[in-house]
Scaffold this motif. Structure first.
Motif, mmCIF file in Angstrom:
data_model
loop_
_atom_site.group_PDB
_atom_site.id
_atom_site.type_symbol
_atom_site.label_atom_id
_atom_site.label_comp_id
_atom_site.label_asym_id
_atom_site.label_seq_id
_atom_site.Cartn_x
_atom_site.Cartn_y
_atom_site.Cartn_z
ATOM 1 N N GLU A 180 -4.712 -11.290 -0.215
ATOM 2 C CA GLU A 180 -4.256 -9.886 -0.116
ATOM 3 C C GLU A 180 -4.849 -9.063 1.174
ATOM 4 O OE1 GLU A 180 -1.829 -6.553 -1.630
ATOM 5 O OE2 GLU A 180 -1.869 -8.802 -1.984
ATOM 6 N N LEU A 181 -6.042 -9.423 1.608
ATOM 7 C CA LEU A 181 -6.570 -8.660 2.676
ATOM 8 C C LEU A 181 -5.819 -9.002 3.905
ATOM 9 C CD1 LEU A 181 -10.415 -8.628 2.159
ATOM 10 C CD2 LEU A 181 -8.738 -6.720 2.369
ATOM 11 N N ARG A 182 -5.604 -10.484 3.916
ATOM 12 C CA ARG A 182 -4.923 -11.128 5.356
ATOM 13 C C ARG A 182 -3.547 -10.543 5.467
ATOM 14 N NH1 ARG A 182 -8.737 -11.128 7.875
ATOM 15 N NH2 ARG A 182 -10.316 -13.057 7.840
ATOM 16 N N LYS A 183 -2.887 -9.933 4.412
ATOM 17 C CA LYS A 183 -1.736 -9.143 4.734
ATOM 18 C C LYS A 183 -1.957 -7.928 5.650
ATOM 19 C CE LYS A 183 0.325 -10.262 0.324
ATOM 20 N NZ LYS A 183 0.741 -9.761 -1.124
ATOM 21 N N TYR A 184 -3.041 -7.367 5.767
ATOM 22 C CA TYR A 184 -3.286 -6.020 6.338
ATOM 23 C C TYR A 184 -4.303 -5.893 7.279
ATOM 24 C CZ TYR A 184 -0.941 -5.068 1.869
ATOM 25 O OH TYR A 184 -0.116 -5.402 0.670
ATOM 26 N N THR A 185 -5.291 -7.118 7.448
ATOM 27 C CA THR A 185 -6.314 -7.117 8.284
ATOM 28 C C THR A 185 -6.631 -8.478 8.945
ATOM 29 O OG1 THR A 185 -8.535 -6.334 9.164
ATOM 30 C CG2 THR A 185 -7.996 -7.083 6.861
ATOM 31 N N ASP A 186 -7.165 -8.565 10.193
ATOM 32 C CA ASP A 186 -7.637 -9.887 10.824
ATOM 33 C C ASP A 186 -9.058 -9.664 10.835
ATOM 34 O OD1 ASP A 186 -7.399 -8.402 12.736
ATOM 35 O OD2 ASP A 186 -6.276 -9.777 14.117
ATOM 36 N N ASN A 262 -12.061 3.277 -2.870
ATOM 37 C CA ASN A 262 -10.301 3.106 -2.870
ATOM 38 C C ASN A 262 -10.215 2.094 -3.796
ATOM 39 O OD1 ASN A 262 -9.580 4.423 0.154
ATOM 40 N ND2 ASN A 262 -11.736 3.937 0.232
ATOM 41 N N THR A 263 -8.844 1.964 -3.894
ATOM 42 C CA THR A 263 -8.332 0.981 -4.884
ATOM 43 C C THR A 263 -7.251 -0.061 -4.281
ATOM 44 O OG1 THR A 263 -6.961 2.474 -6.260
ATOM 45 C CG2 THR A 263 -9.098 2.125 -7.066
ATOM 46 N N ASP A 264 -6.777 0.459 -3.098
ATOM 47 C CA ASP A 264 -5.564 -0.159 -2.697
ATOM 48 C C ASP A 264 -5.876 -0.920 -1.242
ATOM 49 O OD1 ASP A 264 -3.060 -0.691 -1.586
ATOM 50 O OD2 ASP A 264 -2.402 1.139 -1.564
ATOM 51 N N LEU A 265 -5.822 -2.104 -1.401
ATOM 52 C CA LEU A 265 -6.334 -2.912 -0.320
ATOM 53 C C LEU A 265 -5.591 -2.844 0.981
ATOM 54 C CD1 LEU A 265 -7.618 -6.274 -1.929
ATOM 55 C CD2 LEU A 265 -8.845 -4.272 -0.968
ATOM 56 N N SER A 266 -4.194 -2.305 0.791
ATOM 57 C CA SER A 266 -3.351 -2.157 1.845
ATOM 58 C C SER A 266 -3.866 -0.971 2.735
ATOM 59 C CB SER A 266 -1.885 -1.708 1.347
ATOM 60 O OG SER A 266 -1.805 -0.426 0.874
ATOM 61 N N GLN A 267 -4.972 -0.227 2.397
ATOM 62 C CA GLN A 267 -5.495 0.829 2.978
ATOM 63 C C GLN A 267 -6.700 0.326 3.704
ATOM 64 O OE1 GLN A 267 -3.470 3.771 3.573
ATOM 65 N NE2 GLN A 267 -2.165 2.555 2.250
ATOM 66 N N ILE A 268 -7.031 -0.821 3.922
ATOM 67 C CA ILE A 268 -8.117 -1.385 4.495
ATOM 68 C C ILE A 268 -8.414 -0.965 5.928
ATOM 69 C CG2 ILE A 268 -7.146 -3.414 5.258
ATOM 70 C CD1 ILE A 268 -10.747 -3.100 3.587
ATOM 71 N N GLU A 269 -7.451 -0.949 6.765
ATOM 72 C CA GLU A 269 -7.755 -0.222 7.905
ATOM 73 C C GLU A 269 -7.804 1.190 8.159
ATOM 74 O OE1 GLU A 269 -8.364 -1.681 10.767
ATOM 75 O OE2 GLU A 269 -8.503 -3.965 9.727
ATOM 76 N N ALA A 270 -7.271 1.957 7.098
ATOM 77 C CA ALA A 270 -7.612 3.303 7.058
ATOM 78 C C ALA A 270 -8.219 3.954 5.643
ATOM 79 C CB ALA A 270 -6.126 4.123 7.263
#
Length: 306
Positions: A180-186, A262-270
């Motif tokens: 899941e993380l790799r969808k939003y960050t490298d 936080n609970t939403d990994l799509s927000q990992i960069e913010a």
């Protein structure tokens, strides 16, 4: 004021010789109960006595093995709750991430009738700011400003098969989380195994993750962009150290850091950051040291909830 009877169960400790500090917790708590004029009993048998409060060191969950010490814990809790009485539980110190497993003041965490914020009473409905000030001073901790820089993402695993993950396999969780993380960050990912899981290094290395070998959690938090846990205690350390954190448990309120996570990994960069003062003050209300157990101040405080 009617006397309360409190029974502490030495038989709930699996190996007293290897864990003398756990027995000392029970003994000191009973000493404090008696210092307050109540009836405290340090019980070494496996039978469950009549009491207003049963006091145990460590928890037991529905899927626990049928070992002798866990049966004592379960019966002590179940009997009192079913009778409209209470059980107080001593568990690990959430502030202990920097000072190590043994500290001269021996703070531990106490709750009543459960060990999750969703099931237990943590005596925190009226937090006293002085409590956090004392713990902060005693343990050398301070709330650090939220970090807005950093490089790696730290993922802290829990015991594989541990009760706090409710049967979720830790490796499956880890793989799903990384996918899941790799969808939003490298960003680089560093995995830290649970220090109490003897097999963690073996199964983490087998997956070829970058696995931490550092002894201290704070070493892995250094220069971290964010921390991810399922629901475990490193999230508390991350919040205190100012590292944005994510909790992935479907029921995030189970985490002791849910109010600042936080609970939403799509927000990992913010990642969102939170006001933490009330949270840490509430957390402090469940932590008491050896001296406070012995002199009765811990029991005097908890007694109002019984």
């Amino acid at each position: 004021m009617k006397k309360k009877t409190v029974v502490a169960y030495a038989a709930g400790v699996p190996n007293a010789q290897k864990s003398p500090h756990k027995i000392e917790v029970l003994q000191r708590f009973i000493q404090g109960v008696n210092a307050c004029g109540d009836n405290g009993i340090f019980h070494q048998g496996r039978n469950i006595l009549d009491s207003d409060v049963n006091f145990i060191q460590g928890w037991v969950h529905a899927g626990s093995a049928p070992s002798a010490h866990l049966r004592v814990r379960k019966e002590a809790v179940d009997r009192n709750i079913s009778n409209g009485k209470h059980a107080i539980v001593c568990d690990s110190n959430l502030f202990n991430y920097e000072v190590g497993p043994v500290h001269t003041m021996h703070y531990s965490r106490y709750s009543m009738d459960g060990v999750f914020p969703t099931t237990g009473n943590y005596f925190n409905d009226n937090p006293d700011p002085a409590r956090w000030q004392q713990i902060s001073r005693d343990l050398g901790l301070n709330l650090k400003d939220w970090r807005t820089s950093g490089t790696h993402i730290l993922i802290c695993t829990q015991r594989n098969g541990g009760w706090s993950m409710a049967g979720t396999n830790v490796v499956d969780w880890l793989e799903q989380t990384i996918t899941e993380l790799r969808k939003y960050t490298d960003r680089p990912i560093l995995v830290r195994g649970h220090p109490g899981d003897k097999n963690a290094r073996k199964y983490l290395d087998a997956k070829k993750y970058k696995v931490s070998v550092r002894p201290k959690l704070t070493q892995d938090l250094a220069n971290a962009w964010a921390t991810i846990t399922y629901n475990s205690s490193p999230s508390v350390a991350s919040a205190i150290e100012g590292i944005p954190l994510f909790v992935t448990d479907p029921n995030p309120k189970i985490s002791q850091a849910s109010d600042v996570a936080n609970t939403d990994l799509s927000q990992i960069e913010a990642p969102q950051t939170f006001e933490r003062q009330e949270w840490v003050e509430k957390l402090s209300m469940s932590h008491w040291n050896f001296q406070e157990l012995s002199n009765g101040s811990a029991w005097k405080f908890m007694r109002d909830y019984v």
